[in-house]
Design a protein around this motif. Structure first.
Motif, PDB file in Angstrom:
ATOM      1  N   GLU A  18      -4.404   1.729  10.292  1.00  0.00           N
ATOM      2  CA  GLU A  18      -5.343   1.118   9.355  1.00  0.00           C
ATOM      3  C   GLU A  18      -4.677  -0.011   8.562  1.00  0.00           C
ATOM      4  N   TRP A  19      -3.461   0.241   8.087  1.00  0.00           N
ATOM      5  CA  TRP A  19      -2.782  -0.737   7.246  1.00  0.00           C
ATOM      6  C   TRP A  19      -2.225  -1.927   8.026  1.00  0.00           C
ATOM      7  N   GLN A  33      -2.749   7.456  11.333  1.00  0.00           N
ATOM      8  CA  GLN A  33      -4.021   6.893  10.865  1.00  0.00           C
ATOM      9  C   GLN A  33      -3.774   5.793   9.837  1.00  0.00           C
ATOM     10  N   GLN A  34      -2.925   6.067   8.856  1.00  0.00           N
ATOM     11  CA  GLN A  34      -2.643   5.061   7.820  1.00  0.00           C
ATOM     12  C   GLN A  34      -1.907   3.869   8.409  1.00  0.00           C
ATOM     13  N   LEU A  89       0.627   5.868  -0.211  1.00  0.00           N
ATOM     14  CA  LEU A  89      -0.157   7.102  -0.231  1.00  0.00           C
ATOM     15  C   LEU A  89       0.820   8.261  -0.218  1.00  0.00           C
ATOM     16  N   ARG A 149       0.856  -1.187   0.000  1.00  0.00           N
ATOM     17  CA  ARG A 149       0.000   0.000   0.000  1.00  0.00           C
ATOM     18  C   ARG A 149       0.890   1.234   0.000  1.00  0.00           C
TER      19      ARG A 149
END
Length: 155
Positions: A45-46, A41-42, A21, A19
């Motif tokens: 989440e990941w 946050q990422q 971003l 992933r």
């Protein structure tokens, strides 16, 4: 290469990121705070790790320091910085790109005087990242990157 050694070239990841971003932020304290919040946050989440886990805290601290350095030492008026986040097997890679390639961080973080009021950010990055480094892309940008482990794989 030692565990925390700085390199001028990013290591070649064994696999492509699962992933990724990338976003631009204003070169302000608010931009640095938003970058840190997004990174945590990422990360959570990941990786499915909680916000209060040691790896999540390390990702927050490393992102905050790299973004702060980009704003303080790597910005030109009116120029943003770029935050890229990559999830690699066992690693969370944080890349901060700014517009001052001539202002590279020192090759090794050195202890600062006890009475100094700044200069400890890279020591924190070095302490919390698996490895970190810098890359000059062209005459206009540089990237300082760090990788935080998110699993228990031995080094």
């Amino acid at each position: 290469m030692t565990h925390h050694q700085l390199t001028d070239e990013p290591p070649k990841p064994p696999l492509m990121p699962t992933r990724q971003l990338a976003l631009r932020f204003s070169s302000t304290r608010r931009g640095a705070r938003l970058a840190r919040q997004l990174a945590v946050q990422q990360f959570t989440e990941w990786t499915d790790l909680p916000y209060d886990s040691d790896p999540a805290r390390a990702a927050a601290l490393v992102t905050a320091e790299l973004a702060s350095n980009a704003i303080r030492h790597g910005s030109l008026p009116g120029r943003d910085f770029r935050l890229a986040l990559l999830l690699l097997p066992g690693l969370f890679r944080i890349e901060v790109t700014d517009t001052r390639p001539e202002r590279l961080p020192p090759p090794h973080a050195a202890p600062q005087p006890a009475d100094g009021t700044s200069g400890r950010g890279l020591l924190l990055v070095q302490a919390h990242a698996h490895r970190w480094g810098r890359t000059v892309h062209d005459a206009y940008t540089k990237t300082v990157w760090a990788e935080v482990r998110h699993d228990t794989t031995p080094t």
